[in-house]
Design a protein around this motif. Sequence first.
Motif, PDB file in Angstrom:
ATOM      1  N   SER A  12      44.954  26.460  23.577  1.00 41.81           N
ATOM      2  CA  SER A  12      45.443  27.486  22.661  1.00 41.81           C
ATOM      3  C   SER A  12      44.359  27.899  21.698  1.00 41.81           C
ATOM      4  N   PRO A  13      44.348  29.163  21.262  1.00 37.94           N
ATOM      5  CA  PRO A  13      43.432  29.549  20.210  1.00 37.94           C
ATOM      6  C   PRO A  13      43.647  28.741  18.939  1.00 37.94           C
ATOM      7  N   PHE A  14      44.834  28.144  18.798  1.00 43.84           N
ATOM      8  CA  PHE A  14      45.109  27.357  17.601  1.00 43.84           C
ATOM      9  C   PHE A  14      44.710  25.902  17.760  1.00 43.84           C
ATOM     10  N   LEU A  15      44.275  25.486  18.970  1.00 45.84           N
ATOM     11  CA  LEU A  15      43.931  24.094  19.207  1.00 45.84           C
ATOM     12  C   LEU A  15      42.451  23.985  19.485  1.00 45.84           C
ATOM     13  N   SER A  39      48.806  26.332  30.294  1.00 50.53           N
ATOM     14  CA  SER A  39      48.251  27.394  29.471  1.00 50.53           C
ATOM     15  C   SER A  39      49.060  27.457  28.189  1.00 50.53           C
ATOM     16  N   VAL A  40      48.379  27.577  27.071  1.00 46.33           N
ATOM     17  CA  VAL A  40      49.073  27.808  25.815  1.00 46.33           C
ATOM     18  C   VAL A  40      48.637  29.109  25.160  1.00 46.33           C
ATOM     19  N   THR A  41      47.507  29.659  25.586  1.00 48.33           N
ATOM     20  CA  THR A  41      47.065  30.942  25.052  1.00 48.33           C
ATOM     21  C   THR A  41      48.043  32.052  25.422  1.00 48.33           C
ATOM     22  N   ALA A  42      48.575  31.992  26.639  1.00 54.59           N
ATOM     23  CA  ALA A  42      49.461  33.059  27.103  1.00 54.59           C
ATOM     24  C   ALA A  42      50.772  33.096  26.331  1.00 54.59           C
ATOM     25  N   ASN A  43      51.278  31.922  25.902  1.00 56.33           N
ATOM     26  CA  ASN A  43      52.598  31.876  25.274  1.00 56.33           C
ATOM     27  C   ASN A  43      52.632  31.142  23.938  1.00 56.33           C
ATOM     28  N   ALA A 131      26.046  31.198  26.405  1.00 59.90           N
ATOM     29  CA  ALA A 131      27.031  30.492  27.228  1.00 59.90           C
ATOM     30  C   ALA A 131      26.860  28.977  27.208  1.00 59.90           C
ATOM     31  N   ASP A 132      25.769  28.474  26.618  1.00 54.29           N
ATOM     32  CA  ASP A 132      25.587  27.030  26.543  1.00 54.29           C
ATOM     33  C   ASP A 132      26.789  26.379  25.870  1.00 54.29           C
ATOM     34  N   ASP A 133      27.259  25.272  26.430  1.00 56.21           N
ATOM     35  CA  ASP A 133      28.354  24.460  25.896  1.00 56.21           C
ATOM     36  C   ASP A 133      29.716  25.141  25.958  1.00 56.21           C
ATOM     37  N   VAL A 134      29.811  26.314  26.587  1.00 63.23           N
ATOM     38  CA  VAL A 134      31.124  26.913  26.809  1.00 63.23           C
ATOM     39  C   VAL A 134      31.800  26.181  27.964  1.00 63.23           C
ATOM     40  N   GLU A 135      33.002  25.713  27.730  1.00 67.63           N
ATOM     41  CA  GLU A 135      33.721  24.951  28.739  1.00 67.63           C
ATOM     42  C   GLU A 135      34.817  25.761  29.419  1.00 67.63           C
ATOM     43  N   ARG A 136      35.278  26.819  28.772  1.00 60.21           N
ATOM     44  CA  ARG A 136      36.348  27.622  29.360  1.00 60.21           C
ATOM     45  C   ARG A 136      36.365  28.996  28.713  1.00 60.21           C
ATOM     46  N   ILE A 137      36.531  30.023  29.528  1.00 61.57           N
ATOM     47  CA  ILE A 137      36.772  31.383  29.044  1.00 61.57           C
ATOM     48  C   ILE A 137      38.092  31.831  29.643  1.00 61.57           C
ATOM     49  N   GLU A 138      39.037  32.170  28.802  1.00 59.35           N
ATOM     50  CA  GLU A 138      40.336  32.615  29.277  1.00 59.35           C
ATOM     51  C   GLU A 138      40.551  34.061  28.860  1.00 59.35           C
ATOM     52  N   VAL A 139      40.919  34.900  29.815  1.00 64.30           N
ATOM     53  CA  VAL A 139      41.156  36.318  29.557  1.00 64.30           C
ATOM     54  C   VAL A 139      42.622  36.622  29.831  1.00 64.30           C
ATOM     55  N   LEU A 140      43.331  37.033  28.796  1.00 63.59           N
ATOM     56  CA  LEU A 140      44.749  37.381  28.865  1.00 63.59           C
ATOM     57  C   LEU A 140      44.860  38.892  28.776  1.00 63.59           C
ATOM     58  N   ARG A 141      45.405  39.534  29.811  1.00 66.64           N
ATOM     59  CA  ARG A 141      45.391  40.989  29.900  1.00 66.64           C
ATOM     60  C   ARG A 141      46.757  41.593  29.578  1.00 66.64           C
TER      61      ARG A 141
END
Length: 645
Positions: A12-15, A39-43, A131-141
Amino acid sequence: MRRVACATVSLSPFLLALPAHAQDADLGDASVVALPEISVTANLAPTSLDKVGSAVTVITGEELREQKIQFVSDALRQVPGLAVNRTGPIGQLTQVRIRGSEGNQTKVFIDGVPVNDPAFGSEFDFSTLLADDVERIEVLRGPQSALYGSDAVGGVINIVTRTGEPGTHISGRLEGGSFGTVNGNASISGAGEMYNFIVSGMGYKTDGISVASENLGNTEKDGYRNGTVFAKGSLSPNEYFDMSGVIRYTSTKTDTDTDTYLPAYGHTGPTDSLQDTTGDDLYSRAQARLSLFDHHWEQIAGVSYTKTDTKYRNLAPTVVTSTYEGSTRRFDYQSNVFFNTPEVFDASHVVTFAVQNEEDGVVSDSAYSSFDRTVNSTGFVGQYQLSLFENLNLTGSIRHDVNEIFEDSTTYRATAAYFIDRTGTKLHGSFGTGVKNPTMFELYGYTNTYSGNPDLKPEEATGWDVGVDQQLFAGRAGVDVTYFNQRISDMITGSGQSSINLPGTSKIDGVEVGLSVNPIDPLTVRASYTYTDGHDATGAELVRRPRNVASLDINYRFLHDRANVNLNIDYTGVQKDWVYNQSYTQTYVVDLDAYTLVNLAASYDVNENAQIYGRVNNILNEDYYDVWGYGEEGISAYAGVKLTF
């Protein structure tokens, strides 16, 4: 990358980080049960991926490392529904548009911090994000204002960096190559039973090429510098309570060129000049999470603060011509209640309530524009998730925003997902509304060629999508097809030397296709295709929204997984762009040709501590424009070494 529209592994963006105790499970213990991907970003609240009705794509850190990607924006070219436009070579302004919406209608989070810059048109410039140290990119459309407020008309991009793993780890990377480029990374990280942490530093330097295209007779090289440091950690004294925090600082220096009138073309375009832009960006967040009643009631409270300081300079001698400072202070609280009613439709329920208060500030100082403004807004969010008979999942969200400048607004969203076990088929769909408030500059800013319009109204949007996600060959392949439809009214557009709300409705629709195939364990093939048809209320085709965008990524591991080779192909079709007349009072439309970027990367693990790697970008040496008149790098090669202890 998961090409399946609604399959995702996310935070989640909050976590900011999982509790440390959750990371220390003994994987060899037969009593440990693997948790489903969520997924928690979606909901906002945790949702198993097969129950998510929204269109979501996830790029993992492993995929970034396979492709040796240095900037997040390059990875986003592979996501269905996205168009990436860079105003020249590496380091120049980079915009991302989702489903035909504007760049400032994309909400961006980094480790839970909202990073859209109020002093930069409420937009995030992806040119600064390594992009160094990025572990996940989530795109919600699709419109997500019901969850995230203004700026989320097109969708949300959530970037999550890695967290410390058990033990103590030190790693470093150094790379060099074409155009005098040197970049690297160093980090120390670790985790114990009750904590995890990471401290990391990144640097990127290139002599570059001319920002103003050499095709227009420009030869001066324009360099770019980026230094980024961040620290992140969490403390979990028990399974019911944890605290976490993150701080990230980026300093950049970008050589630029200037727009001028080009008589040979009859409109403006870039030419060589001695100018640069410096930027200092600070992002930070702290939060606490408390779980009560055997984890049936979860409460999350957090505070975020961002500040950006951008200076535009003329050189030889160095004179600051303008400065823009943006800041956002945000307080948020979220409460999730989880309960089941097995005797009634075998149902499970999640009820979420959230409050998000933001204060955006802009300080502008130049020969043409000087103002100091703040605006405060508060959003109240309610969400209900219902799961029936395990296979049918429904979500409804509503949000009411109170803004001290504009009238109150109410947005809503609904999603549905139905999974058919027998055939491995998932049907999904969503509907939502969005709102985008005018930016500070659109309201109050001015230059020698622009004057703000304080009478602008917020843009409003509706959007929906339907799709099918099909598993094939016992899960070794998956394909999804999603149709989307967006409508934006009161779109803000330039008119003469100011901005207006364009009467009528802009219409955008299209199709997103994703494919993932794993025929044998060492080989993975991922592909995506997007068709977008977007026109404003006058019927004119929207600029910088190519109708056809496609991507193919092939990855193969061999020599007992010690060697890896990756081939990536990104295709961007014909698109329109704007240029201006000499007085900037009239726009002209020009066509940008289609182009194909082919990149090849390979790596070899010398031993468990050392890896050597190399990559070649733009193998076809394509000469292309993302934005008219701004040059892009041709074929280039890089090599590096990575050490981990």
